[in-house]
Design a protein around this motif. Structure first.
Motif, PDB file in Angstrom:
ATOM      1  N   ASP A   1     -52.961  48.487 -16.856  1.00  0.00           N
ATOM      2  CA  ASP A   1     -52.269  47.216 -16.970  1.00  0.00           C
ATOM      3  C   ASP A   1     -52.897  46.089 -16.155  1.00  0.00           C
ATOM      4  O   ASP A   1     -52.756  44.931 -16.500  1.00  0.00           O
ATOM      5  N   ARG A   2     -53.577  46.421 -15.066  1.00  0.00           N
ATOM      6  CA  ARG A   2     -53.974  45.386 -14.118  1.00  0.00           C
ATOM      7  C   ARG A   2     -55.453  45.458 -13.761  1.00  0.00           C
ATOM      8  O   ARG A   2     -55.841  45.159 -12.638  1.00  0.00           O
ATOM      9  N   THR A   3     -56.299  45.844 -14.714  1.00  0.00           N
ATOM     10  CA  THR A   3     -57.713  46.024 -14.401  1.00  0.00           C
ATOM     11  C   THR A   3     -58.334  44.754 -13.857  1.00  0.00           C
ATOM     12  O   THR A   3     -59.070  44.776 -12.861  1.00  0.00           O
ATOM     13  N   THR A   4     -58.078  43.613 -14.493  1.00  0.00           N
ATOM     14  CA  THR A   4     -58.671  42.352 -14.050  1.00  0.00           C
ATOM     15  C   THR A   4     -58.249  42.022 -12.629  1.00  0.00           C
ATOM     16  O   THR A   4     -59.065  41.606 -11.794  1.00  0.00           O
ATOM     17  N   GLU A   5     -56.979  42.238 -12.332  1.00  0.00           N
ATOM     18  CA  GLU A   5     -56.475  41.966 -10.996  1.00  0.00           C
ATOM     19  C   GLU A   5     -57.108  42.891  -9.963  1.00  0.00           C
ATOM     20  O   GLU A   5     -57.497  42.463  -8.873  1.00  0.00           O
ATOM     21  N   LEU A   6     -57.205  44.158 -10.307  1.00  0.00           N
ATOM     22  CA  LEU A   6     -57.784  45.124  -9.378  1.00  0.00           C
ATOM     23  C   LEU A   6     -59.224  44.767  -9.046  1.00  0.00           C
ATOM     24  O   LEU A   6     -59.642  44.799  -7.887  1.00  0.00           O
ATOM     25  N   LEU A   7     -59.989  44.428 -10.062  1.00  0.00           N
ATOM     26  CA  LEU A   7     -61.380  44.060  -9.831  1.00  0.00           C
ATOM     27  C   LEU A   7     -61.486  42.755  -9.043  1.00  0.00           C
ATOM     28  O   LEU A   7     -62.379  42.599  -8.203  1.00  0.00           O
ATOM     29  N   GLY A   8     -60.570  41.837  -9.299  1.00  0.00           N
ATOM     30  CA  GLY A   8     -60.564  40.588  -8.547  1.00  0.00           C
ATOM     31  C   GLY A   8     -60.292  40.815  -7.074  1.00  0.00           C
ATOM     32  O   GLY A   8     -60.890  40.175  -6.207  1.00  0.00           O
ATOM     33  N   ASN A   9     -59.390  41.737  -6.779  1.00  0.00           N
ATOM     34  CA  ASN A   9     -59.096  42.052  -5.383  1.00  0.00           C
ATOM     35  C   ASN A   9     -60.322  42.635  -4.680  1.00  0.00           C
ATOM     36  O   ASN A   9     -60.645  42.255  -3.550  1.00  0.00           O
ATOM     37  N   ILE A  10     -60.985  43.563  -5.352  1.00  0.00           N
ATOM     38  CA  ILE A  10     -62.176  44.151  -4.755  1.00  0.00           C
ATOM     39  C   ILE A  10     -63.245  43.090  -4.559  1.00  0.00           C
ATOM     40  O   ILE A  10     -63.939  43.051  -3.536  1.00  0.00           O
ATOM     41  N   GLY A  11     -63.376  42.193  -5.539  1.00  0.00           N
ATOM     42  CA  GLY A  11     -64.345  41.103  -5.405  1.00  0.00           C
ATOM     43  C   GLY A  11     -64.038  40.212  -4.217  1.00  0.00           C
ATOM     44  O   GLY A  11     -64.947  39.782  -3.489  1.00  0.00           O
ATOM     45  N   GLU A  12     -62.750  39.932  -4.001  1.00  0.00           N
ATOM     46  CA  GLU A  12     -62.368  39.115  -2.846  1.00  0.00           C
ATOM     47  C   GLU A  12     -62.742  39.809  -1.546  1.00  0.00           C
ATOM     48  O   GLU A  12     -63.282  39.186  -0.619  1.00  0.00           O
ATOM     49  N   PHE A  13     -62.463  41.108  -1.471  1.00  0.00           N
ATOM     50  CA  PHE A  13     -62.791  41.849  -0.262  1.00  0.00           C
ATOM     51  C   PHE A  13     -64.296  41.885  -0.028  1.00  0.00           C
ATOM     52  O   PHE A  13     -64.773  41.640   1.089  1.00  0.00           O
ATOM     53  N   LEU A  14     -65.071  42.204  -1.069  1.00  0.00           N
ATOM     54  CA  LEU A  14     -66.515  42.296  -0.896  1.00  0.00           C
ATOM     55  C   LEU A  14     -67.114  40.950  -0.503  1.00  0.00           C
ATOM     56  O   LEU A  14     -68.047  40.892   0.309  1.00  0.00           O
ATOM     57  N   THR A  15     -66.569  39.858  -1.053  1.00  0.00           N
ATOM     58  CA  THR A  15     -67.048  38.531  -0.668  1.00  0.00           C
ATOM     59  C   THR A  15     -66.809  38.295   0.818  1.00  0.00           C
ATOM     60  O   THR A  15     -67.703  37.852   1.547  1.00  0.00           O
ATOM     61  N   GLY A  16     -65.598  38.611   1.290  1.00  0.00           N
ATOM     62  CA  GLY A  16     -65.293  38.438   2.701  1.00  0.00           C
ATOM     63  C   GLY A  16     -66.173  39.314   3.572  1.00  0.00           C
ATOM     64  O   GLY A  16     -66.622  38.894   4.650  1.00  0.00           O
ATOM     65  N   ALA A  17     -66.445  40.530   3.117  1.00  0.00           N
ATOM     66  CA  ALA A  17     -67.280  41.440   3.889  1.00  0.00           C
ATOM     67  C   ALA A  17     -68.718  40.944   3.970  1.00  0.00           C
ATOM     68  O   ALA A  17     -69.342  40.962   5.032  1.00  0.00           O
ATOM     69  N   VAL A  18     -69.253  40.500   2.846  1.00  0.00           N
ATOM     70  CA  VAL A  18     -70.627  39.974   2.839  1.00  0.00           C
ATOM     71  C   VAL A  18     -70.748  38.796   3.789  1.00  0.00           C
ATOM     72  O   VAL A  18     -71.707  38.689   4.566  1.00  0.00           O
ATOM     73  N   LEU A  19     -69.779  37.894   3.756  1.00  0.00           N
ATOM     74  CA  LEU A  19     -69.830  36.722   4.635  1.00  0.00           C
ATOM     75  C   LEU A  19     -69.757  37.128   6.101  1.00  0.00           C
ATOM     76  O   LEU A  19     -70.447  36.557   6.951  1.00  0.00           O
ATOM     77  N   ALA A  20     -68.921  38.123   6.429  1.00  0.00           N
ATOM     78  CA  ALA A  20     -68.826  38.594   7.813  1.00  0.00           C
ATOM     79  C   ALA A  20     -70.155  39.193   8.270  1.00  0.00           C
ATOM     80  O   ALA A  20     -70.595  38.966   9.404  1.00  0.00           O
ATOM     81  N   VAL A  21     -70.795  39.950   7.398  1.00  0.00           N
ATOM     82  CA  VAL A  21     -72.089  40.541   7.735  1.00  0.00           C
ATOM     83  C   VAL A  21     -73.135  39.450   7.930  1.00  0.00           C
ATOM     84  O   VAL A  21     -73.889  39.449   8.920  1.00  0.00           O
ATOM     85  N   GLN A  22     -73.183  38.501   7.010  1.00  0.00           N
ATOM     86  CA  GLN A  22     -74.199  37.461   7.096  1.00  0.00           C
ATOM     87  C   GLN A  22     -73.983  36.547   8.298  1.00  0.00           C
ATOM     88  O   GLN A  22     -74.954  36.103   8.919  1.00  0.00           O
ATOM     89  N   ARG A  23     -72.721  36.257   8.642  1.00  0.00           N
ATOM     90  CA  ARG A  23     -72.456  35.431   9.827  1.00  0.00           C
ATOM     91  C   ARG A  23     -73.021  36.077  11.083  1.00  0.00           C
ATOM     92  O   ARG A  23     -73.378  35.373  12.039  1.00  0.00           O
TER      93      ARG A  23
END
Length: 255
Positions: free
Chosen positions: A67-89
């Protein structure tokens, strides 16, 4: 442990690597590869290795997958974006995405001129531990707000299904980092004891916990607080009992 399978497409880049388009490659490595085709050759360097994983997310994905595949993938994308930025900072390199987790390396000379490899090997452990611990602390502080947004937007009849937590493991040691394989079958590899140990630390961490090796604690103790994570424990494929430590907040004067 080898992590030589290419990662999935990321939000920070869709560079071509190893003959396949769309595989994520850290922008710092992309730039290095453009300057010098040998910049990603396998080399040995001392580094801090960090694993992150969202505990409980597989349960959510299984419960809501139809039912919520798009939402689930969006959540993971949000997390990975935040993680990448933390690593790069904190001047790290994102090595690979692992579903709802990732691996990063701090202090690797990969992408630097070959002459810089020896210099990188001479850096004290404190210069490796501090950026890794800082990135872990930043992402740990950001994650609860992410999870709260996921719960608020889910509309799930039972919010308890969204009980997730971020686990992290960090270790320091010599790693083999770079391109492994031949031609289109090559991939970016990360191998070594520190990789195994960081993975086991992450797997053994409680939700919300940053679990680190004794070497990381010794290197970071002037900047961060630590407490023993129980008695020494035997970890899979790691020789000898290991004393692990739960990393706390940075000392006020270290911020």
């Amino acid at each position: 442990m080898s992590t030589d399978t290419p990662g999935t497409s990321g939000t920070q880049g869709t560079e071509t690597y190893g003959g396949g388009a769309g595989t994520y490659l850290d922008p710092a490595l992309t730039a290095a590869l453009a300057r010098d085709p040998s910049a990603l050759d396998l080399r040995t360097t001392r580094a801090a290795v960090v694993f992150w994983d969202i505990s409980g997310y597989s349960r959510i994905a299984d419960a809501l997958q139809y039912d919520r595949t798009t939402e689930l993938l969006g959540n993971i994308g949000e997390f990975l974006t935040g993680a990448v930025l933390a690593v790069q900072r904190n001047h790290g390199i994102v090595h690979k995405f692992l579903g709802d987790g990732l691996i990063a390396v701090f202090g690797s000379s990969l992408g630097a001129p070959a002459a810089a490899t020896a210099t990188a090997g001479n850096r004290p452990d404190s210069a490796l531990a501090r950026p890794a611990l800082t990135a872990a602390a930043e992402l740990r502080a950001e994650f609860p707000q992410m999870a709260d947004r996921w719960v608020a937007s889910s509309g799930a009849p039972d919010p308890r299904i969204w009980q997730v937590g971020l686990r992290c493991g960090i270790a320091i040691g010599d790693v083999h980092h770079g391109r492994l394989g031949l031609g289109p079958m090559s991939a970016l590899a990360l191998l070594g004891h520190a990789v195994n140990l960081a993975s086991r630390c992450c797997a053994g961490a409680e939700p919300g916990q940053v679990l680190v090796s004794e070497r990381v604690r010794a290197a970071g103790v002037t900047a961060f607080g630590f407490r023993p994570a129980g008695p020494p424990r035997v970890l899979k494929h790691i020789s000898g009992a290991q004393q692990l430590w739960a990393a706390g907040a940075p000392h006020r004067e270290a911020r």
